[in-house]
Each structure stands twice: as C-alpha cells, then as structure tokens.
Scaffold this motif. Structure first.
Motif, PDB file in Angstrom:
ATOM      1  N   GLY A   1     -10.688   8.997 -11.698  1.00  0.00           N
ATOM      2  CA  GLY A   1     -10.110   8.206 -10.624  1.00  0.00           C
ATOM      3  C   GLY A   1     -11.114   8.022  -9.501  1.00  0.00           C
ATOM      4  O   GLY A   1     -11.942   8.897  -9.248  1.00  0.00           O
ATOM      5  N   ILE A   2     -11.034   6.868  -8.832  1.00  0.00           N
ATOM      6  CA  ILE A   2     -11.859   6.603  -7.651  1.00  0.00           C
ATOM      7  C   ILE A   2     -10.939   6.499  -6.450  1.00  0.00           C
ATOM      8  O   ILE A   2      -9.942   5.768  -6.464  1.00  0.00           O
ATOM      9  CB  ILE A   2     -12.655   5.297  -7.783  1.00  0.00           C
ATOM     10  CG1 ILE A   2     -13.535   5.317  -9.028  1.00  0.00           C
ATOM     11  CG2 ILE A   2     -13.513   5.066  -6.541  1.00  0.00           C
ATOM     12  CD1 ILE A   2     -14.297   4.012  -9.245  1.00  0.00           C
TER      13      ILE A   2
ATOM     14  N   ASP B   1     -12.072   9.045   0.923  1.00  0.00           N
ATOM     15  CA  ASP B   1     -11.824  10.302   1.624  1.00  0.00           C
ATOM     16  C   ASP B   1     -12.363  10.206   3.045  1.00  0.00           C
ATOM     17  O   ASP B   1     -13.565  10.123   3.250  1.00  0.00           O
ATOM     18  CB  ASP B   1     -12.498  11.458   0.878  1.00  0.00           C
ATOM     19  CG  ASP B   1     -12.120  12.827   1.418  1.00  0.00           C
ATOM     20  OD1 ASP B   1     -12.303  13.057   2.630  1.00  0.00           O
ATOM     21  OD2 ASP B   1     -11.649  13.666   0.634  1.00  0.00           O
ATOM     22  N   GLY B   2     -11.446  10.223   4.003  1.00  0.00           N
ATOM     23  CA  GLY B   2     -11.849  10.287   5.402  1.00  0.00           C
ATOM     24  C   GLY B   2     -11.712  11.702   5.924  1.00  0.00           C
ATOM     25  O   GLY B   2     -12.641  12.290   6.457  1.00  0.00           O
ATOM     26  N   GLY B   3     -10.509  12.262   5.742  1.00  0.00           N
ATOM     27  CA  GLY B   3     -10.234  13.615   6.193  1.00  0.00           C
ATOM     28  C   GLY B   3      -9.574  14.446   5.116  1.00  0.00           C
ATOM     29  O   GLY B   3      -8.619  15.176   5.384  1.00  0.00           O
ATOM     30  N   GLY B   4     -10.070  14.318   3.880  1.00  0.00           N
ATOM     31  CA  GLY B   4      -9.534  15.110   2.770  1.00  0.00           C
ATOM     32  C   GLY B   4      -8.771  14.319   1.743  1.00  0.00           C
ATOM     33  O   GLY B   4      -8.120  14.893   0.866  1.00  0.00           O
ATOM     34  N   SER B   5      -8.849  12.997   1.784  1.00  0.00           N
ATOM     35  CA  SER B   5      -7.967  12.156   0.978  1.00  0.00           C
ATOM     36  C   SER B   5      -8.330  12.058  -0.498  1.00  0.00           C
ATOM     37  O   SER B   5      -7.579  11.476  -1.270  1.00  0.00           O
ATOM     38  CB  SER B   5      -7.911  10.737   1.571  1.00  0.00           C
ATOM     39  OG  SER B   5      -7.285  10.772   2.833  1.00  0.00           O
ATOM     40  N   VAL B   6      -9.469  12.614  -0.902  1.00  0.00           N
ATOM     41  CA  VAL B   6      -9.797  12.773  -2.323  1.00  0.00           C
ATOM     42  C   VAL B   6      -9.731  14.252  -2.703  1.00  0.00           C
ATOM     43  O   VAL B   6      -9.075  14.636  -3.668  1.00  0.00           O
ATOM     44  CB  VAL B   6     -11.198  12.204  -2.649  1.00  0.00           C
ATOM     45  CG1 VAL B   6     -11.683  12.684  -4.019  1.00  0.00           C
ATOM     46  CG2 VAL B   6     -11.165  10.679  -2.633  1.00  0.00           C
ATOM     47  N   LEU B   7     -10.388  15.083  -1.925  1.00  0.00           N
ATOM     48  CA  LEU B   7     -10.479  16.506  -2.252  1.00  0.00           C
ATOM     49  C   LEU B   7      -9.108  17.176  -2.262  1.00  0.00           C
ATOM     50  O   LEU B   7      -8.791  17.953  -3.175  1.00  0.00           O
ATOM     51  CB  LEU B   7     -11.393  17.218  -1.253  1.00  0.00           C
ATOM     52  CG  LEU B   7     -12.853  16.745  -1.207  1.00  0.00           C
ATOM     53  CD1 LEU B   7     -13.607  17.496  -0.125  1.00  0.00           C
ATOM     54  CD2 LEU B   7     -13.532  16.916  -2.555  1.00  0.00           C
TER      55      LEU B   7
ATOM     56  N   PHE C   1     -14.550  10.802  -6.431  1.00  0.00           N
ATOM     57  CA  PHE C   1     -14.032  10.787  -7.795  1.00  0.00           C
ATOM     58  C   PHE C   1     -13.099  11.976  -8.015  1.00  0.00           C
ATOM     59  O   PHE C   1     -13.274  13.047  -7.430  1.00  0.00           O
ATOM     60  CB  PHE C   1     -15.175  10.869  -8.811  1.00  0.00           C
ATOM     61  CG  PHE C   1     -16.185   9.756  -8.706  1.00  0.00           C
ATOM     62  CD1 PHE C   1     -15.843   8.462  -9.059  1.00  0.00           C
ATOM     63  CD2 PHE C   1     -17.464  10.005  -8.250  1.00  0.00           C
ATOM     64  CE1 PHE C   1     -16.768   7.427  -8.966  1.00  0.00           C
ATOM     65  CE2 PHE C   1     -18.401   8.993  -8.151  1.00  0.00           C
ATOM     66  CZ  PHE C   1     -18.050   7.691  -8.511  1.00  0.00           C
ATOM     67  N   ILE C   2     -12.124  11.774  -8.906  1.00  0.00           N
ATOM     68  CA  ILE C   2     -11.214  12.828  -9.335  1.00  0.00           C
ATOM     69  C   ILE C   2     -11.224  12.857 -10.857  1.00  0.00           C
ATOM     70  O   ILE C   2     -11.165  11.809 -11.510  1.00  0.00           O
ATOM     71  CB  ILE C   2      -9.777  12.580  -8.820  1.00  0.00           C
ATOM     72  CG1 ILE C   2      -9.751  12.576  -7.287  1.00  0.00           C
ATOM     73  CG2 ILE C   2      -8.802  13.633  -9.364  1.00  0.00           C
ATOM     74  CD1 ILE C   2      -8.399  12.171  -6.696  1.00  0.00           C
TER      75      ILE C   2
END
Length: 359
Positions: free
Chosen positions: A110-111, A114-120, A160-161
């Motif tokens: 997935g793509i 992330d600004g403030g944690g939005s992927v991690l 990426f996820i």
C-alpha cells in the motif's frame, strides 16, 4: 493457474469490501499476470499528493494498481468510518483503508501519506510493516505543506505498508531510486544504535550478543528518551538532536489506539480527553516525519505493537536502517493468516456446499 485464482480472489474480496476500506477496485489488474510471472497487487490511498509517476515505477516491477483506498476525512489521526479488524475500535488514520487492505490480503503493498504518523501508525495498529521517507518524491511533496490539528507546520512524506519486510524494501528501493542491497556497513566501522534502557537486552539479542564491545559491527547504547505525552515538540526536538549522532534510533510503541485514541481533535476538549489521547500508545510514530526522519516500523507480535526505527534521510543511513531491521525476528502469526487472509472464508456457501460437493 493457482496464482491467477489467488489474484481473482483478492479482487473478489476487494469488491465485497467487508470493512468499508475500498474506494474503487480495478479488476483489470489481473491482466498483469500476462506480463509478469510474479504479480503483486497495489493499493493507493485516495489522496492528491500521491504521484502517478511512482505508480508507473512500481508497475514496471510487477506491482499492479488494484484498489483506491479510503482514508480518514481531512487527514484525521483516527478514522471514525472504518473499524480496525483486530480490535473493533476506530481504525487508526489517516492511511486507514490502505492498511486494512494490506492486512486482509486484498493488496500486497500500500502507498499512503504520513504527516504525523498517518502511515506508520495504521501499519503498526494492524501488525504490518511501514516505511516513510521525505526523500520519496521530495520535490513533488513540497507542494503539500500543511498544518497539523495541533498547529505544527509540516510537509507530508510518502510511505509504504506491507506484511513482508522484503516487499517493503523492494518498494523503497524503487521509490528512492537507490539500491538497498548493500547494508551501508563498512569494514572497521561501528554502526551506532540508540534505544531506551528497557530495550537493551531484547534488542541486543537480535544483534548477536555483546553489541556494546568496540569490536562489534553494531554498537548498541541506551539513553534517556522523553516520557510519553501528547505534546509533539519534545519528541521532535529529541530526534533532531539525536539523529545526527546515531545511525539508528529505536523506540518501542505498543497497543496503538487500543486503550485510548491518539487523536488531537478528541484530546483538545478537556483534561479527561487529553488523558485518553495519551493512552493511545503513539509516540515517535507521530513525529518521525515532522523531524525529517526516515522511519520504519516493525511488528513484534504484540497486539498493535512494535518497534520504530528512525534515521537521517540519507541513502547510506537508510541502507543501515534496513540492515538493522533485517535482524529483528519476523512477527508471523498463523492465526491471523488463517482467520483474516484465508480468502475462501469470506465467501461461504453454507448449506449449499454439502449438496454440491458431497458424494
């Protein structure tokens, strides 16, 4: 034939959309099996900053666009429209649908942004790997500077996820345009790793014993990290001070959005809601991007828990980051695989099954 059936089942599940995480499905993705021996399905957060050029780069490697993924409204840190399949609580945002679709097996990669944690944070909340770097499409992303809900200005990073570290590494190589096959280590050079005191013994065991000795390739040291809290500024200041000194900084974060919701909109009301926000388990995953770090999160087998590895955003440091990550044990979970990624389970035939297949 088996791989084509698997791809078809992934599309059937995307069309069924059991958790409301899919915005649009591209069934024609299965045609990629005519061009590639190994096809992997790609999901993309429904967000303007994600450039088509990155998708084209990945497509050349067999990553075929499969879904457009739902995300939380206005980049909110929790998504009140999607449930976390594991906990039943609001899904961590904002790349919420992207993480869910990887977790379920709809997509292999997935793509998100992330600004403030939005992927991690979404990745960690679902036992997945996550990677972000401001080097990914850097010039393109400069156009999307914004302000967080707690008033901090930042430029989001792409990320990426994946459920597999090697897939994450392959995507990072393609997106960054660098080879990560070398580990960034050099003969006689120490790679300096910083972690909290409480993690020393466990992390040291991953590195092969007495890592504090000068003769070891990896030198693990401990330091005093800022205490948990809702304020991002102390964590950002800590990373900006430590990242130039250390090759990799490691922190452990657990029970992401399980005991509380890490959402500054909820937290801004009063002391009680601030206390609930502080129980979210989100710490350095909320600030890695804001501090300009490249970061990688690794699940550890605990519910919505894992390690956050952070480094300077330079190719040599990112190579070391992945070499360090490779030494962590894979958090394989047979029950999750069987319960959530057995695609047949989403299409039971019920009473008809016995009549059709018995005898």
């Amino acid at each position: 034939m088996r791989r084509v059936v698997r791809l078809a089942m992934q599309t059937f599940l995307a069309l069924k959309d059991p958790y409301g995480s899919v915005e649009k499905v591209y069934p024609q993705a299965i045609r990629a099996a005519e061009r590639f021996e190994k096809v992997r399905y790609l999901g993309v957060k429904h967000a303007a900053p994600i450039p088509a050029g990155l998708l084209r780069t990945l497509r050349k490697m067999g990553y075929e666009l499969h879904t457009l993924d739902r995300c939380s409204v206005n980049g909110r840190a929790v998504d009140m429209m999607i449930k976390n399949p594991l906990t039943g609580r609001p899904m961590t945002g904002s790349s919420s649908g992207t993480a869910v679709n990887v977790f379920l097996g709809i997509n292999d990669l997935g793509i998100g942004t992330d600004g403030g944690g939005s992927v991690l944070a979404p990745a960690m909340s679902l036992q997945c790997y996550g990677f972000i770097s401001p080097l990914l499409e850097r010039e393109h992303m400069k156009k999307y500077e914004k302000k967080s809900t707690d008033g901090l200005c930042f430029t989001p990073s792409l990320g990426f996820i994946a459920r597999d570290l090697e897939i994450l590494k392959e995507a990072a190589e393609a997106g960054l345009g660098i080879s990560l096959k070398g580990d960034g280590f050099h003969d006689g050079q120490e790679v300096l790793v910083l972690c909290p005191e409480g993690l020393r013994e466990k992390i040291g065991s991953y590195f092969g014993g007495e890592t504090e000795r000068k003769t070891e390739t990896i030198r693990l040291e401990t330091g005093v990290f800022p205490p948990p809290g809702n304020a991002r500024e102390p964590l950002i200041a800590f990373l900006r001070e430590q990242l130039p000194v250390w090759d990799v900084v490691i922190h452990h974060e657990k029970r992401i959005d399980v005991d509380g919701l890490g959402d500054s909109i909820l937290g801004h009301f009063d002391g009680e809601t601030q206390a609930d926000q502080a129980k979210s388990g989100k710490h350095f995953i909320r600030v890695a991007n804001m501090a300009g770090a490249t970061a990688l999160c690794i699940p550890d087998g605990g519910l919505a828990s894992g390690y956050v590895l952070m480094c300077r955003s330079k190719p040599e440091n990112i190579r070391r980051l992945f070499e360090i990550a490779r030494r962590f044990p894979a958090a394989d979970d047979e029950l999750l695989e069987r319960y959530f990624r057995n695609l047949d389970a989403y299409f039971p035939m019920g009473v008809l099954e016995a009549g059709l297949y018995d005898g």
